[in-house]
Design a protein around this motif. Structure first.
Motif, PDB file in Angstrom:
ATOM      1  N   ASP A 169      -0.253  12.038  -0.345  1.00 20.57           N
ATOM      2  CA  ASP A 169      -0.721  13.147   0.489  1.00 20.57           C
ATOM      3  C   ASP A 169      -1.065  14.330  -0.415  1.00 20.57           C
TER       4      ASP A 169
ATOM      5  N   GLU B  47      -3.597   0.293  -3.151  1.00 25.01           N
ATOM      6  CA  GLU B  47      -3.326  -1.001  -2.508  1.00 25.01           C
ATOM      7  C   GLU B  47      -3.420  -2.114  -3.539  1.00 25.01           C
TER       8      GLU B  47
ATOM      9  N   SER C 144      -4.961   6.464  -1.252  1.00 26.22           N
ATOM     10  CA  SER C 144      -4.164   5.253  -1.054  1.00 26.22           C
ATOM     11  C   SER C 144      -4.300   4.346  -2.275  1.00 26.22           C
TER      12      SER C 144
ATOM     13  N   SER D  13      -6.002  12.459   1.514  1.00 23.55           N
ATOM     14  CA  SER D  13      -4.989  11.565   0.950  1.00 23.55           C
ATOM     15  C   SER D  13      -5.655  10.530   0.061  1.00 23.55           C
TER      16      SER D  13
ATOM     17  N   LYS E  56       0.841  -1.195   0.000  1.00 25.71           N
ATOM     18  CA  LYS E  56       0.000   0.000   0.000  1.00 25.71           C
ATOM     19  C   LYS E  56       0.872   1.240   0.000  1.00 25.71           C
ATOM     20  N   GLU E  57       0.460   2.236  -0.762  1.00 21.70           N
ATOM     21  CA  GLU E  57       1.152   3.517  -0.798  1.00 21.70           C
ATOM     22  C   GLU E  57       0.143   4.636  -0.578  1.00 21.70           C
ATOM     23  N   ILE E  58       0.603   5.706   0.056  1.00 18.91           N
ATOM     24  CA  ILE E  58      -0.255   6.855   0.371  1.00 18.91           C
ATOM     25  C   ILE E  58       0.217   8.078  -0.419  1.00 18.91           C
TER      26      ILE E  58
ATOM     27  N   GLN F  23      -8.269   4.325  -2.989  1.00 10.85           N
ATOM     28  CA  GLN F  23      -9.236   4.837  -2.013  1.00 10.85           C
ATOM     29  C   GLN F  23      -8.938   6.293  -1.684  1.00 10.85           C
TER      30      GLN F  23
END
Length: 710
Positions: free
Chosen positions: A11, A21, A19, A17, A7-9, A36
């Motif tokens: 910002d 996944e 995400s 934010s 998973k990466e976020i 998401q």
């Protein structure tokens, strides 16, 4: 066993934010991700066949669907199952497709399907802005050959501040709504609507979105590194033969170049190119053509493209003889169709659009009912592109994605120029009758004229132009008002619409990487010159909207009444309103807004509209205390007369015998008779009977009292 999940976020810098996944869902797809933002979740998958299709193009399908369950809703209509995609879903598919398609290898022909589904909805998140990111991330995780990662972002501007991926509420306050698709290095796609912004402001918005897209692409790269990149699959390459290419080019290039610089019409030019192709094919034996005929055709097209492009870059002239900034001849006509509410014919070169405007009530509004949006459109535009417009015979198979997209662009170009207080629901239909270069921009121009012909008081007229680009890396030429061939053979298709004061909509597709911003700025400046030229032709045809709608077009009058009178106007089971519509030849629509009744009266007969207004006045009439009103006797009684207010027919009140005169009245007929007209004074409610009370004698001088005799 719990699968490996990465998973990466991303910002967004304002507390929000996104995400990305992978590893949990749809693992049998070649690539899959869940994107998401807030409570909105999209599942994107990509699958590509292992064997090439027997076609000479990439059979790519991008599918975007919004599930009603995602918003906790049931599908509307009789069948409670999602069926054909809505227009908004089709438009999202096009946004993603237009960015992805040029990034696959030219010789990759395996059937490929990208599917994006809205699985969970959030009222504060517009999911279409996340679809491009989801598609690219799914491709990045697959083994499908793909040249570079991309993403898409929506940009808005509220109170002078740019916002990435705004909510729908923020978008309503914005003067810009643009979707931008790009790689790290290049802008690939722009589409949106604006409220008369400048060319410089548009470029600033694109740059702002591009900065956000670069961050989203970096997150995709981190996700791939964390999860593990699959080795890119090998695939069967297209057959190539340099000897055949050299033979075709040697035989055809100079001849094609000569035809291209002659400045001929489309049909003449097409016939000349076809003759050259036959001459080239004659250089090969039947046996050679049976084996390599497809290569001969492929190399002829490649040679044709190179020669045509070089004519423009070398000589500054185009296939039809125009200079790069020259607009084709334009003529237009309004009021062409005698029975419609508004019509216009707009012809530019070999492109022609016939637009009609139809006026109606709010009942005719276009209802929008999707998981991510509910509402209605009081202005909408439909675009039709029949095959005869290009001299072809093809079966009609419903509305194409292209027709939906072109119609939406023209609608966005015009809609902000419809006054907010326009009482009508308006439908524009554009029938493209000829096409050789942007029919969507011809639709904008024809639509403007049809609206003005219909008597719609547009804020400002709108024109549109399609721009093109040809570049070989060292040289470039920006083309105004491109032909169909220049669209196919060029490096950019850039459509811009606007008024004399600014841009209202745009759509841009760039087919090459590394387009520099200064070229985009030059294209926008040249487009403005072209737009203003075309706008001048529009206003030469019709300088301003007609003062009123046509005699046979419906007039619409709106009235607002207190909410407690709605029932009286409708009547038991709708009896009153139905009889009123039948008697007056009108259409009456009642909407309850903020506890008030907003009434729309639509009709062609002024007398019928006046009769409805009189009925409304009658129903809502409330006499004021101590005011005088003219009445007519409609019934005689032993104890008084029933009178009707002349200002409000149907409103009756009892004039009691005691209020006829100051003297004692034994017989009502001694004072008034049937059909007598006179003034009375309204005295409010009688405290004894609790009924309304009027008086005739109150408006008469009171006789002096007789003195008592002693």
């Amino acid at each position: 066993m719990i699968p490996k999940v990465s998973k990466e976020i991303i910002d967004l810098g304002d507390g929000r934010s996104i995400s990305i996944e992978t590893g949990k869902l749809a693992k049998q797809a070649d690539g899959s991700v869940v994107v998401q933002m807030g409570n909105a979740m999209l599942l994107a998958t990509v699958v590509s066949a292992r064997k090439a299709s027997p076609v000479d193009f990439l059979p790519l399908t991008v599918d975007y669907r919004e599930k009603f369950a995602a918003a906790g809703r049931f599908p509307g209509g009789f069948f409670k199952r999602e069926a054909r995609p809505s227009d908004s879903e089709v438009l999202t598919m096009r946004l993603v497709d237009r960015v992805l398609r040029p990034l696959f290898p030219d010789d990759y022909h395996a059937e490929t399907q990208v599917m994006i589904q809205l699985m969970s909805h959030d009222d504060n998140v517009m999911p279409d802005a996340l679809a491009g990111l989801a598609a690219s991330a799914a491709l990045a995780l697959s083994d499908i050959p793909f040249s570079t990662l991309i993403s898409e972002a929506r940009v808005a501007r509220v109170d002078g501040q740019f916002i990435i991926n705004p909510s729908r509420a923020q978008l309503e306050l914005s003067d810009i709504d643009m979707m931008i698709g790009a790689s790290k290095d290049s802008i690939a796609m722009v589409e949106g609507e604006m409220k008369e912004i400048s060319e410089l402001e548009m470029v600033e918005a694109i740059k702002f979105a591009h900065d956000a897209i670069k961050i989203q692409i970096a997150a995709q790269e981190r996700l791939v590194a964390a999860f593990g990149k699959k080795e890119t699959r090998t695939y069967e390459l297209e057959k190539e033969d340099e000897a055949i290419y050299a033979k075709v080019k040697a035989a055809a290039y100079d001849k094609i170049y000569a035809v291209a610089k002659e400045g001929t019409a489309k049909q003449e030019r097409t016939a000349a190119f076809a003759e050259i192709k036959e001459e080239v094919k004659a250089l090969f034996t039947e046996e050679e053509l049976a084996v390599d005929g497809d290569l001969v055709s492929k190399y002829f097209y490649k040679t044709n493209k190179e020669a045509v492009r070089n004519v423009t870059l070398d000589l500054g002239t185009r296939l039809d003889g125009r200079k790069t900034n020259q607009i084709r001849p334009i003529w237009a006509e309004v009021d062409y169709l005698p029975s419609v509410h508004g019509s216009a014919l707009f012809t530019r070169g070999e492109t022609q659009a016939l637009a009609t405007a139809t006026l109606g009530t709010s009942r005719e509004a276009n209802q929008i009912d999707s998981p991510s949006e509910q509402g209605e459109e009081k202005f909408y535009l439909h675009y039709n592109f029949p095959p005869f417009s290009t001299g072809e015979a093809k079966p009609l198979r419903g509305t194409s994605r292209r027709e939906v997209g072109h119609g939406n662009l023209a609608q966005r170009a015009l809609k902000n120029m419809i006054p907010a207080d326009c009482p009508y629901t308006i439908r524009i239909v554009s029938e493209v009758l000829e096409s050789n270069g942007s029919s969507s921009m011809a639709t904008v121009c024809a639509g403007t004229l049809a609206l003005m012909d219909a008597g719609i008081q547009m804020i400002k007229p709108v024109s549109g132009i399609a721009m093109g680009l040809i570049t070989d890396g060292a040289r470039f030429a920006v083309l105004s008002d491109i032909l169909g061939d220049e669209d196919h053979l060029g490096d950019m298709d850039f459509k811009v619409t606007g008024t004399a004061d600014g841009i209202t909509a745009c759509q841009m597709d760039i087919k090459i990487e590394g387009l520099e911003y200064h070229i985009m700025e030059e294209a926008l400046a040249q487009a403005r010159e072209g737009r203003l030229h075309i706008l001048g032709k529009i206003t030469d045809t019709l300088a301003a909207p007609k003062a009123d709608v046509k005699a046979y077009a419906p007039k619409i009058i709106t009235r607002t009444i207190p909410g407690n009178f709605i029932g009286a106007l409708i009547g038991p089971g709708g009896k009153v309103i139905q009889e009123l519509q039948k008697a007056t030849g009108t259409t009456i629509v009642i909407n309850e807004v903020n506890e008030e009744g907003v009434i729309e009266i639509l009709g062609t007969d002024p007398a019928g509209i006046e009769a409805v207004l009189a009925k409304i006045q009658s129903i809502t009439f409330k006499p004021q205390m101590n005011e005088s009103y003219e009445v007519k006797v409609i019934k005689m009684l032993d104890f008084g007369a029933v009178v009707e207010y002349l200002d409000a027919p149907g409103n009756e009140v009892l004039l009691h015998v005691s209020e006829l005169a100051w003297e004692r009245t034994e017989n009502v007929a001694d004072v008034v008779n049937m059909n007598d007209v006179f003034m009375v004074k309204y005295l409010g409610l009688d405290p004894k009977t609790r009924k309304e009370k009027v008086s005739k004698k109150a408006l008469m001088p009171r006789p002096p009292r007789e003195e008592k005799k002693e």
